[in-house]
Write an enzyme that holds these catalytic residues in place. Structure first.
Site, PDB file in Angstrom:
ATOM      1  N   ASP A   4       0.829  -1.220   0.000  1.00 50.53           N
ATOM      2  CA  ASP A   4       0.000   0.000   0.000  1.00 50.53           C
ATOM      3  C   ASP A   4       0.859   1.264   0.000  1.00 50.53           C
ATOM      4  OD1 ASP A   4      -2.436  -1.425  -0.001  1.00 50.53           O
ATOM      5  OD2 ASP A   4      -2.298  -1.749   2.152  1.00 50.53           O
ATOM      6  N   GLN A  15      -1.885  -4.422  12.668  1.00 49.64           N
ATOM      7  CA  GLN A  15      -3.231  -4.493  13.264  1.00 49.64           C
ATOM      8  C   GLN A  15      -3.274  -5.365  14.517  1.00 49.64           C
ATOM      9  OE1 GLN A  15      -6.532  -4.986  10.374  1.00 49.64           O
ATOM     10  NE2 GLN A  15      -5.043  -4.576   8.765  1.00 49.64           N
ATOM     11  N   LYS A  18     -11.664  -5.113  -3.581  1.00 48.25           N
ATOM     12  CA  LYS A  18     -12.876  -5.433  -2.785  1.00 48.25           C
ATOM     13  C   LYS A  18     -14.131  -5.099  -3.594  1.00 48.25           C
ATOM     14  CE  LYS A  18     -10.627  -5.105   1.668  1.00 48.25           C
ATOM     15  NZ  LYS A  18      -9.363  -4.455   1.203  1.00 48.25           N
ATOM     16  N   ASN A  21     -22.842  -6.583 -13.730  1.00 51.19           N
ATOM     17  CA  ASN A  21     -22.196  -6.046 -14.937  1.00 51.19           C
ATOM     18  C   ASN A  21     -20.992  -5.180 -14.589  1.00 51.19           C
ATOM     19  OD1 ASN A  21     -22.154  -5.613 -17.882  1.00 51.19           O
ATOM     20  ND2 ASN A  21     -22.473  -3.482 -17.256  1.00 51.19           N
ATOM     21  N   LYS A  23      -0.025  -8.057  -3.062  1.00 47.90           N
ATOM     22  CA  LYS A  23      -1.402  -7.563  -3.110  1.00 47.90           C
ATOM     23  C   LYS A  23      -1.376  -6.050  -3.315  1.00 47.90           C
ATOM     24  CE  LYS A  23      -4.039  -6.942   0.641  1.00 47.90           C
ATOM     25  NZ  LYS A  23      -4.603  -5.594   0.437  1.00 47.90           N
ATOM     26  N   ASP A  41     -20.151  -4.455  -6.554  1.00 47.23           N
ATOM     27  CA  ASP A  41     -21.110  -3.677  -7.361  1.00 47.23           C
ATOM     28  C   ASP A  41     -22.113  -4.630  -8.019  1.00 47.23           C
ATOM     29  OD1 ASP A  41     -22.161  -1.481  -8.995  1.00 47.23           O
ATOM     30  OD2 ASP A  41     -20.265  -0.474  -8.557  1.00 47.23           O
TER      31      ASP A  41
HETATM   32  N1  U5P Z   1      -7.147  -5.880   4.389  1.00 43.57           N
HETATM   33  C1  U5P Z   1      -7.217  -5.831   5.745  1.00 43.57           C
HETATM   34  N2  U5P Z   1      -8.286  -6.417   6.350  1.00 43.57           N
HETATM   35  C2  U5P Z   1      -9.279  -7.021   5.675  1.00 43.57           C
HETATM   36  C3  U5P Z   1      -9.193  -7.081   4.276  1.00 43.57           C
HETATM   37  C4  U5P Z   1      -8.105  -6.493   3.664  1.00 43.57           C
HETATM   38  O1  U5P Z   1      -6.328  -5.306   6.438  1.00 43.57           O
HETATM   39  O2  U5P Z   1     -10.190  -7.557   6.294  1.00 43.57           O
HETATM   40  C5  U5P Z   1      -6.017  -5.301   3.657  1.00 43.57           C
HETATM   41  C6  U5P Z   1      -5.738  -3.835   3.924  1.00 43.57           C
HETATM   42  O3  U5P Z   1      -6.482  -3.030   3.030  1.00 43.57           O
HETATM   43  C7  U5P Z   1      -4.247  -3.771   3.672  1.00 43.57           C
HETATM   44  C8  U5P Z   1      -3.740  -5.126   4.155  1.00 43.57           C
HETATM   45  O4  U5P Z   1      -4.004  -3.698   2.278  1.00 43.57           O
HETATM   46  O5  U5P Z   1      -4.823  -6.013   4.030  1.00 43.57           O
HETATM   47  C9  U5P Z   1      -3.215  -5.138   5.577  1.00 43.57           C
HETATM   48  O6  U5P Z   1      -2.157  -4.239   5.683  1.00 43.57           O
HETATM   49  P1  U5P Z   1      -1.442  -3.894   7.083  1.00 43.57           P
HETATM   50  O7  U5P Z   1      -2.516  -3.614   8.072  1.00 43.57           O
HETATM   51  O8  U5P Z   1      -0.610  -5.096   7.442  1.00 43.57           O
HETATM   52  O9  U5P Z   1      -0.621  -2.692   6.749  1.00 43.57           O
END
Ligand code: U5P
Length: 218
Positions: free
Chosen positions: A12, A174, A62, A68, A34, A65
């Protein structure tokens, strides 16, 4: 996606140059990279094509929608070279099947979000996560996204989806634990900030690899 390290890098970062530099540095430590809105909106869809020439790419848009519009989004990002897409289940079966059909036509994987990893996901997603996991299976997805921040939920989702894949974000920044998520049934850990935001991303990747290895042995 070839399972070697059980690790997926969430890239990201916001510039093309930084993204490509990290990709080159980390490609051997991760099974896939990703990319999502932050990078694609800043660097353009061409970044998917560039990274996919170095590593498998999971496009985390994610997608949520109408059938189509879902198809148009999938065609754009899979056409740019992504190997997998991530879609939301809550728009319903027809929307999800549109993603699954498009993924199949490109020989790509579809991962379906069941319950997200942040605290707010307990509000609306957690109560529906079991149904969303079942819908993922019925729709022909390759696997689901389930939260490393709540390993007990990974366990529950595993009991529903059988041998479909679980890719699991939330390790590191997280607060989720690599070992606990893997023990609970995750196939791949998705890790972002704690790697790309560190002073030594390669050392962080090696540390994660050691945790994966330890969990495989226990
Ligand atoms: N991500 C989550 N949680 C979810 C789904 C996707 O964290 O439930 C994605 C976030 O958008 C980010 C990555 O791209 O996974 C986690 O990144 P980080 O929190 O390890 O920086």
């Amino acid at each position: 996606m070839n399972k070697k390290n059980s690790l997926i890098l969430a890239l990201d970062v916001l510039s093309r140059d930084k993204a490509l530099e990290l990709t080159e540095q980390l490609v051997d430590h991760f099974d896939a990279i990703k990319v999502g809105y932050p990078l694609i909106l800043h660097a353009g869809l061409g970044i998917v094509e560039e990274i996919s020439s170095i590593s498998p790419v999971i496009a985390d848009l994610k997608i949520a929608d109408t059938p189509n519009t879902n198809r148009l989004i999938c065609e754009a990002v899979l056409g740019a070279g992504a190997d997998a897409i991530i879609a939301q289940a809550f728009p319903g079966k027809d929307s999800l099947v549109a993603c699954a059909d498009c993924a199949e036509s490109f020989g790509a994987d579809l991962f379906v979000v069941t319950e997200m990893s942040h605290p707010g996901a307990e509000q609306f997603m957690a109560p529906l996560a079991e149904r969303m996991a079942r819908l993922a299976v019925e729709s022909g997805a390759s696997g689901v996204v389930a939260p490393a921040t709540r390993p007990e939920r990974i366990r529950m989702i595993r009991s529903i989806i059988g041998d479909k894949l679980i890719i699991s974000p939330g390790v590191g920044a997280q607060g989720g634990s690599a070992g606990e998520a893997l023990q609970a049934g995750a196939d791949y850990l998705i890790v972002g900030r704690s790697v790309y935001g560190s002073a030594d991303p390669v050392a962080q990747a090696k540390e994660l690899a050691a945790q994966v290895e330890q969990s495989r042995r226990s």
